[in-house]
Motif scaffolding. Structure first.
Motif, PDB file in Angstrom:
ATOM      1  N   SER A 164      -7.829   3.417  -7.196  1.00 31.62           N
ATOM      2  CA  SER A 164      -8.595   4.755  -6.693  1.00 31.62           C
ATOM      3  C   SER A 164      -9.860   4.351  -5.958  1.00 31.62           C
ATOM      4  O   SER A 164     -10.157   5.194  -4.959  1.00 31.62           O
TER       5      SER A 164
ATOM      6  N   ALA B 243       0.860  -1.159   0.104  1.00 30.98           N
ATOM      7  CA  ALA B 243      -0.008  -0.006   0.190  1.00 30.98           C
ATOM      8  C   ALA B 243       0.949   1.217  -0.106  1.00 30.98           C
ATOM      9  O   ALA B 243       1.471   1.617  -1.032  1.00 30.98           O
TER      10      ALA B 243
ATOM     11  N   THR C  86      -0.933   4.550   4.873  1.00 27.36           N
ATOM     12  CA  THR C  86      -2.293   4.293   4.751  1.00 27.36           C
ATOM     13  C   THR C  86      -2.829   3.834   6.080  1.00 27.36           C
ATOM     14  O   THR C  86      -2.327   2.851   6.585  1.00 27.36           O
TER      15      THR C  86
ATOM     16  N   LEU D 242      -7.136   2.640   1.232  1.00 24.36           N
ATOM     17  CA  LEU D 242      -5.706   3.258   0.881  1.00 24.36           C
ATOM     18  C   LEU D 242      -5.748   4.599   1.463  1.00 24.36           C
ATOM     19  O   LEU D 242      -4.587   5.468   0.781  1.00 24.36           O
ATOM     20  N   THR D 243      -6.740   5.076   2.139  1.00 25.67           N
ATOM     21  CA  THR D 243      -6.626   6.552   2.520  1.00 25.67           C
ATOM     22  C   THR D 243      -5.547   6.868   3.233  1.00 25.67           C
ATOM     23  O   THR D 243      -5.144   6.105   4.327  1.00 25.67           O
ATOM     24  N   THR D 244      -4.820   7.917   3.196  1.00 25.99           N
ATOM     25  CA  THR D 244      -3.366   8.278   3.784  1.00 25.99           C
ATOM     26  C   THR D 244      -3.737   8.659   5.174  1.00 25.99           C
ATOM     27  O   THR D 244      -4.811   9.643   5.265  1.00 25.99           O
TER      28      THR D 244
ATOM     29  N   SER E 288      -9.797   4.500  -2.095  1.00 27.27           N
ATOM     30  CA  SER E 288      -9.037   5.743  -1.297  1.00 27.27           C
ATOM     31  C   SER E 288     -10.222   6.713  -1.216  1.00 27.27           C
ATOM     32  O   SER E 288     -11.030   6.866  -2.105  1.00 27.27           O
TER      33      SER E 288
END
Ligand SMILES: Cc1cc2nc3c(=O)[nH]c(=O)nc-3n(C[C@H](O)[C@H](O)[C@H](O)COP(=O)(O)OP(=O)(O)OC[C@H]3O[C@@H](n4cnc5c(N)ncnc54)[C@H](O)[C@@H]3O)c2cc1C
Length: 286
Positions: free
Chosen positions: A58, A32, A111, A75-77, A61
């Motif tokens: 995508s 990731a 992430t 996958l969101t940081t 996220s």
């Protein structure tokens, strides 16, 4: 330091990633943000023969609201969570905790899904997601399944995720109007990982704490719910004496580990101190 040789695969979709995982099985690892996997590979603690990069999928996220639930893609940081307007207003503990993770570079690359799947015993997110009572969505060859957070962390770097599954969503209940929360952490001076971290979510009932949900990280082999503190503070006044007395139970049931950061006794002491600080900080919020 260089990792052992591996084959790199870039997955364009969750299905493609799952097909690659099914094909390469135990020889494969998902990549990731790379901020835990790549250091482990460089130290040769992990030597996957196949690395499946999911970083550009995508659909995994972002943050969206579905009814009373905030749905955060795996996958969101950390930085995207720290700066999310919807989370600041609907689940303020999430951006607060994100701001505690590492440094800006780590927050821009790492992430939330990678952190939860890695289950580092000193990571910040596990305490917060336990306190918030989130649900996790995993996808595998048989489809999707939902995992309650209390069933997720199994031990040191071990979770309920199967080898052929990918964590896709973190589902966070929106904060109720009478909910107050805070995260307090004793950071390692170099890495910023939690020597001890405590997340507190208090459901207020007038001047009393109707219910408390407390997550602990850092001291043991896995993040854990502080059941003794929760039981001791429920129904009590949100004052210094009640909070101090409940916080005394913070080390109960934790398999506290001695290491270079401190002895068992020292870490038990930190758990009690930071449980008190987290509950006090939550109770003091407007
Ligand atoms: C210098 C430094 C300081 C740090 N400080 C902190 C800190 O203070 N607090 C903190 O909490 N963390 C800290 N971290 C860790 C950081 O938060 C990482 O970003 C996080 O642990 C892993 O996320 P990642 O996206 O980089 O995952 P990766 O490194 O890409 O993956 C980690 C593991 O999870 C698996 N994985 C990743 N995504 C998924 C998925 N969606 N489904 C299934 N498996 C998956 C991978 O196969 C791998 O085994 C630090 C890291 C560094 C390098």
């Amino acid at each position: 330091m260089y990792p052992a040789q591996f084959e790199y695969h870039k997955a364009g979709s969750v299905k493609e990633a799952l097909d690659l995982l099914a094909k390469h099985k135990d020889d494969a690892k998902v990549l990731a943000g790379g901020h835990s996997l790549l250091p482990a590979m460089k130290l040769r603690l992990a030597q996957p023969k196949h690395v499946i990069d999911i970083g550009k999928i995508s659909s995994l996220s972002g943050v969206k609201e579905e009814g009373g639930t905030l749905v955060i893609g795996a996958l969101t940081t950390h930085y995207a969570i720290e700066s999310s307007a919807v989370l600041k207003s609907k689940s303020p503990l999430m951006p607060e905790v994100a701001g505690h993770v590492g440094d800006p570079m780590v927050r821009n690359m790492g992430t939330i899904g990678g952190s939860l799947a890695h289950a580092d015993p000193a990571a910040d997110w596990p305490a917060a997601v336990i306190a918030l009572g989130v649900e996790l969505v995993a996808e595998g060859p048989k489809g999707k399944r939902t995992i309650k957070i209390d069933d997720f962390f199994k031990g040191l770097l071990t979770t309920a995720l199967a080898d052929d599954e990918i964590l896709t969503e973190i589902r966070v209940p929106a904060a109720a109007a009478n909910e107050k929360s805070a995260y307090m952490k004793f950071p390692h001076p170099a890495s910023r990982f939690a020597v001890v971290g405590v997340a507190a979510v208090l459901t207020m009932d007038g001047g009393k704490i109707g219910k408390a949900s407390i997550g602990l990280t850092g001291a043991g082999t896995k993040a854990i719910r502080a059941k003794g503190v929760e039981a001791a503070i429920a129904g009590k006044a949100a004052d210094a004496a009640s909070i101090q007395s409940a916080a005394e139970k913070a080390a109960e049931g934790v398999d506290v580990q001695a290491d270079l950061q401190g002895s068992v006794e020292y870490k038990q002491h930190l758990l009690r101190v930071f449980a008190k600080r987290a509950m006090e900080a939550a109770a003091a919020k407007k």
